[in-house]
Scaffold this motif. Structure first.
Motif, short mmCIF file in Angstrom:
data_model
loop_
_atom_site.label_atom_id
_atom_site.label_comp_id
_atom_site.label_asym_id
_atom_site.label_seq_id
_atom_site.Cartn_x
_atom_site.Cartn_y
_atom_site.Cartn_z
N PHE A 1 0.83 -1.21 0.00
CA PHE A 1 0.00 0.00 0.00
C PHE A 1 0.87 1.26 0.00
CE2 PHE A 1 -3.24 -2.96 1.72
CZ PHE A 1 -4.26 -2.69 0.82
N ILE A 2 2.00 1.21 0.70
CA ILE A 2 2.90 2.36 0.71
C ILE A 2 3.47 2.61 -0.68
CG2 ILE A 2 5.04 3.31 1.67
CD1 ILE A 2 2.73 3.10 3.66
N LEU A 3 3.91 1.54 -1.35
CA LEU A 3 4.45 1.68 -2.71
C LEU A 3 3.40 2.21 -3.67
CD1 LEU A 3 6.69 1.28 -4.78
CD2 LEU A 3 5.98 -1.11 -5.01
N MET A 4 2.19 1.69 -3.59
CA MET A 4 1.10 2.16 -4.46
C MET A 4 0.79 3.63 -4.18
SD MET A 4 -1.41 -1.18 -4.23
CE MET A 4 -2.80 -0.28 -4.93
N GLY A 5 0.71 3.99 -2.90
CA GLY A 5 0.37 5.36 -2.54
C GLY A 5 1.43 6.36 -2.97
N THR A 6 2.71 6.03 -2.74
CA THR A 6 3.78 6.97 -3.12
C THR A 6 3.90 7.09 -4.63
OG1 THR A 6 5.44 5.20 -2.96
CG2 THR A 6 5.10 6.58 -1.02
N THR A 7 3.65 6.00 -5.35
CA THR A 7 3.72 6.04 -6.82
C THR A 7 2.62 6.92 -7.39
OG1 THR A 7 4.68 3.81 -6.89
CG2 THR A 7 3.69 4.65 -8.91
N VAL A 8 1.39 6.70 -6.93
CA VAL A 8 0.27 7.53 -7.40
C VAL A 8 0.49 8.99 -7.01
CG1 VAL A 8 -2.21 7.95 -7.22
CG2 VAL A 8 -1.35 5.61 -7.36
N GLY A 9 1.01 9.21 -5.80
CA GLY A 9 1.28 10.57 -5.36
C GLY A 9 2.30 11.28 -6.24
N MET A 10 3.35 10.56 -6.64
CA MET A 10 4.35 11.14 -7.53
C MET A 10 3.75 11.52 -8.87
SD MET A 10 7.57 11.46 -6.43
CE MET A 10 8.61 11.22 -7.85
N LEU A 11 2.91 10.65 -9.43
CA LEU A 11 2.28 10.94 -10.72
C LEU A 11 1.37 12.16 -10.62
CD1 LEU A 11 1.37 7.32 -11.93
CD2 LEU A 11 3.19 8.80 -12.79
N ILE A 12 0.62 12.26 -9.53
CA ILE A 12 -0.27 13.42 -9.36
C ILE A 12 0.54 14.71 -9.23
CG2 ILE A 12 -1.90 14.52 -7.77
CD1 ILE A 12 -2.98 11.74 -7.11
N ALA A 13 1.57 14.68 -8.37
CA ALA A 13 2.36 15.88 -8.12
C ALA A 13 3.10 16.33 -9.37
CB ALA A 13 3.34 15.64 -6.99
N ASP A 14 3.73 15.39 -10.08
CA ASP A 14 4.47 15.76 -11.28
C ASP A 14 3.53 16.10 -12.43
OD1 ASP A 14 6.90 15.48 -10.00
OD2 ASP A 14 7.11 13.38 -10.54
N GLY A 15 2.35 15.47 -12.44
CA GLY A 15 1.34 15.86 -13.43
C GLY A 15 0.89 17.30 -13.22
N ILE A 16 0.74 17.69 -11.95
CA ILE A 16 0.41 19.09 -11.63
C ILE A 16 1.52 20.01 -12.12
CG2 ILE A 16 0.13 20.75 -9.73
CD1 ILE A 16 -1.25 18.51 -8.16
N GLY A 17 2.78 19.59 -11.90
CA GLY A 17 3.90 20.41 -12.35
C GLY A 17 3.95 20.56 -13.85
N ILE A 18 3.68 19.47 -14.59
CA ILE A 18 3.75 19.50 -16.05
C ILE A 18 2.59 20.30 -16.64
CG2 ILE A 18 3.66 18.09 -18.14
CD1 ILE A 18 4.86 15.81 -16.42
N LEU A 19 1.38 19.98 -16.19
CA LEU A 19 0.19 20.53 -16.83
C LEU A 19 -0.26 21.87 -16.23
CD1 LEU A 19 -1.86 17.21 -17.07
CD2 LEU A 19 -0.44 18.26 -18.83
#
Length: 241
Positions: A131-149
């Motif tokens: 669950f930690i790996l899934m949560g941190t991975t999704v969190g990274m995608l959301i945060a970097d998606g915010i940065g990109i878009l």
């Protein structure tokens, strides 16, 4: 599930203005290529971090793990309000395809970075690696998606210093709460509380004012936008010629 949500939210907060988010913002590749590269790099990097955190939790007493986690969250808060910057070496491109290039750049940037260390801390504290790996991975995608878009929009409407201070305050709050719940009752007297607040006030001033990095997130977003406009202008000139 609670561990997944906690890991996701903390990573999103930690990534605001972080070095890897800056890399995402400055990348010249398409958003889907960058996000796929981030996904690959995060799974590999954070799987290593979760494995380390899980191992530490098996050899270190949980009371000590909680104290280490508390100090770590306070350190992450100070790190966040100070901000991050990109070095020239980190901003160089690797001569591979877009996805592999992004994955390598992000994997290397994450080694020893705040988000990786935080993943180790959460994994050690919660003992739910998947669950930690899934949560941190999704969190990274959301945060970097915010940065990109949304990086340019955020810089136009929300000064990056506000983002850093809000994110840092969240970490310091969780760190303080964990300290309160972890230390012996003898250390919760008025004198110790005053000393703690004075020390944190000094550290916040030093990291948030004296040694802080100001404006780089928005400078990068603006530069990326200007570069895109320059490329479009050059293409128009070539077409006319």
């Amino acid at each position: 599930m609670a561990s997944f949500i906690k890991a996701l939210l903390l990573v999103v907060v930690a990534e605001m203005g972080d070095k890897t988010q800056l890399l995402a913002m400055v990348s010249k590749y398409k958003a889907k290529q960058v996000l796929l590269g981030v996904l690959i790099a995060t799974i590999l990097n954070h799987a290593l971090a979760v494995a380390v955190g899980s191992y530490l939790s098996s050899v270190i007493p949980m009371d000590l793990v909680k104290i280490i986690a508390a100090v770590s969250f306070l350190a992450f808060g100070l790190w966040t309000i100070r901000g991050d910057k990109l070095d020239d070496e980190e901003n160089k491109k690797v001569k591979f395809g877009p996805i592999v290039t992004v994955a390598i750049a992000f994997f290397l940037a994450e080694m020893g970075d705040k988000t990786q260390l935080m993943t180790i801390t959460i994994a050690a504290e919660n003992q739910q690696p998947l669950f930690i790996l899934m949560g941190t991975t999704v969190g990274m995608l959301i945060a970097d998606g915010i940065g990109i878009l949304g990086g340019a929009w955020m810089c136009k409407h929300i000064p990056d210093i506000y983002i850093k201070w809000v994110a840092g305050a969240i970490f310091i709050f969780f760190g303080t709460l964990t300290v309160y719940n972890s230390v012996p009752a003898a250390f919760l007297g008025p004198i110790y509380i005053v000393l703690y607040l004075a020390l944190m006030g000094l550290l916040i001033y030093l990291f948030g004012v004296k040694f802080a990095y100001f404006g780089q997130v928005c400078d990068i977003a603006s530069a990326k936008k200007d570069d895109s406009l320059d490329v479009e202008s050059e293409e128009e000139i070539k077409k006319r010629a």
